[in-house]
Scaffold this active site. Structure first.
Site, short mmCIF file in Angstrom:
data_model
loop_
_atom_site.label_atom_id
_atom_site.label_comp_id
_atom_site.label_asym_id
_atom_site.label_seq_id
_atom_site.Cartn_x
_atom_site.Cartn_y
_atom_site.Cartn_z
CB CYS A 379 -0.96 -0.02 1.19
SG CYS A 379 -2.32 1.18 1.03
CG HIS A 505 -3.61 -3.57 2.91
ND1 HIS A 505 -2.61 -3.15 3.76
CD2 HIS A 505 -4.24 -2.45 2.49
CE1 HIS A 505 -2.65 -1.83 3.88
NE2 HIS A 505 -3.63 -1.38 3.11
CD GLU A 507 -1.18 -6.31 4.75
OE1 GLU A 507 -1.36 -5.16 5.19
OE2 GLU A 507 -0.78 -6.54 3.59
#
Length: 540
Positions: A379, A505, A507
């Site tokens: 990001c 993102h 993750e």
């Protein structure tokens, strides 16, 4: 439909969310469809505007909901995809009730905590549980907190309505050890359970967080004073090396067996081979590498929780121990990159907001680019990589993001059109899952093994397409683009072993049993960097 309610006593931060997630994993392994949700008593509508130092990271779901970080644990441990219905706050409840009252939905009634607030909570329980065998609900905070009382009262009412045979109350509590006395103390747990019973709830199980093993004598004492069967007094000690040991720990204590029997569920013993392999790789890795995480919220571990866990997942995938070196970007600004980054195997710059530490992150990206160290920008980290490339490769002096410098002569990162006239901060960013088309033969395409993916977003600023050609002409590869709006989603660096920045993102979609492809690829590149460094260090 069966319901499990997870409450906490004595102190906060005991690990209710992890306990709920691990129990969900065990029930799934038994063949039961499971969903987990979180009730948060705070008055914020969601955590989206809360400071990471106070609340940790904001976890974003596919539908764009900004939620509590515990939902990250739920998704990492179980297979289900969650939605905004799986995180309820007092702020959402009161917002909904006030809107209904203003519309006249209550037809002149006096609006009260009971029944109106409790009805809203019970309605969410019904909605969230549709289509699954078991719904696990974690209640945030600690028993006795004034703001949590409406939630506990709603659970009492709900259990009465659906029948005790369909409800299981699990209470996570602390059994502290006093060094001077040399013994475990049960009184805090007794008082916590007494608080629950005052409201009308009798826990069916105690999960006891402790630093020392709980003796049979302690179990019998807790059983007697808390009115819980002795076999339902569960020991939950601190794990040896990883939170992913927790499913095994709870299973050894018989937690899942007690739950399925109490709820009358027909569910066979869980095969735990997959989790056993995860733990084996964590405890007996074949390789070791060190990854720098350069950010601005380094004092609090939970600020970048999902990034940290995803790096561990990448290590599991590559049979490697990943040591994450947390570096404050302002320290790099003060002392330079060599002090902190020399000899490391990769650099991660995670997401964030605001200009504090920005120059340190740009310096870290430059160091990784020039020294051919694997770089992963998430990001804001992707935008940092673009700014550094624009300044030092393309030669655009003063290039910046308009988030940091509204008067920059080269706004290579600028605010999205649909964000320009917004006044509210909460839930107004580009949020949730969006498609991304991948360029063939790119690092991204090779990592994913497909040409289109869906990833979760949380940002207001984006790559400025006016600078796209100049960037590409100088060696920046645009390897991922949103097909609906032609937004740049992934950038890579030509003539670099692994330099990837993503606007999304990743993750938020990584699991210990299935690492996100980009994190797995990044750690693989870090291993290659380790080998190169060792070869360079060998004497000629």
């Amino acid at each position: 439909m069966k319901y499990i309610f997870v409450t906490g006593g004595v102190v906060s931060s005991l690990g209710k969310g992890l306990t709920a997630a691990a129990l969900g994993a065990l029930l799934e392994q038994r063949g039961l469809t499971t969903r987990i949700q979180k009730f948060d008593p705070y008055l914020n509508v969601d955590p989206g505007t809360m400071n990471p130092f106070q609340h940790g990271e904001v976890y974003v779901l596919d539908d764009g909901a900004e939620t509590d970080l515990d939902l990250g644990h739920y998704e990492r441990f179980t297979s289900g995809k969650l939605s905004r219905f799986n995180n309820l706050t007092s702020g959402q409840i009161y917002e909904s009730i006030i809107k209904k009252e203003r519309r006249g939905d209550y037809l002149g009634e006096t609006v009260q905590v009971i029944p109106h607030v409790t009805n809203e909570i019970k309605e969410r329980l019904q909605l969230a549980g549709e289509g699954v065998n078991v719904l696990i609900t974690e209640i945030g905070g600690t028993i006795g907190d004034i703001e949590g009382l409406p939630f506990i009262e709603a659970l009492r009412q709900f259990a009465l309505e659906v029948g005790k045979a369909n409800v299981f109350f699990l209470h996570v509590t602390l059994v502290p050890s006093l060094r001077a006395a040399g013994e475990l103390k049960t009184k805090p747990t007794q008082q916590s359970v007494a608080k629950l019973r005052e409201i009308g709830i009798q826990p069916d199980m105690l999960v006891c967080r402790t630093e020392q093993p709980i003796t049979r004598e302690i179990r019998e004492k807790l059983s007697l004073f808390c009115n819980v069967p002795v076999e339902a007094v569960i020991e939950e000690m601190d794990v040896e090396s990883s939170i992913y040991e927790l499913p095994h720990m709870l299973h050894r204590e018989g937690t899942d067996e007690l739950v399925v029997k109490a709820l009358g569920l027909d569910a066979p013993e869980p095969p735990l081979d997959e989790w056993e392999e995860v733990v084996r790789r964590l405890k007996e890795p074949k390789h070791l590498l060190r990854i720098a995480m350069v950010g601005k919220y380094m004092e609090l571990q939970d600020s970048y929780l999902s990034v940290n866990e995803s790096l561990i997942h990448g290590g599991i995938r590559n049979d490697s121990e990943v040591k994450v070196i947390r570096i404050d970007a302002e320290d790099i600004e003060r002392d330079g990159c060599e002090t902190y980054l020399q000899g490391l195997d990769g650099v991660v710059v995670p997401g964030g907001f605001g200009d504090r530490g920005t120059q340190g992150k740009i310096m870290a990206a430059q160091y990784a680019r020039e020294n051919h160290i694997p770089y992963f920008g998430l990001c804001l980290g992707m935008q940092i990589g673009v700014i550094e490339f624009a300044r030092n490769v393309v030669g655009l002096e003063g290039a910046n993001s308009t988030e940091f410098d509204k008067e920059t002569p080269h706004p290579v990162i600028h605010i999205m059109e649909d964000q320009k006239n917004l006044s509210d901060k909460g839930a107004t960013m580009r949020l949730g899952a969006c498609p991304c088309h991948l360029k063939p033969n790119s690092i991204a395409a090779q990592s994913y093994g497909k040409d289109e993916v869906s990833e979760r977003h949380r940002h207001r600023f984006e790559f400025n397409n006016k600078y796209r050609k100049a960037m590409e002409d100088n060696g920046l590869r645009i390897s991922g683009v949103n097909p609906e709006r032609d937004l740049v989603e992934i950038v890579e660096m030509e003539d670099h072993p692994w330099f990837v920045g993503v606007q999304f993102h990743p993750e938020f979609q990584s699991k210990p049993t299935k690492a996100h492809p980009l994190f797995a690829s990044f750690i693989e590149a870090g291993l290659a960097q380790t080998l190169r460094r060792k070869q360079q260090e060998q004497p000629a």
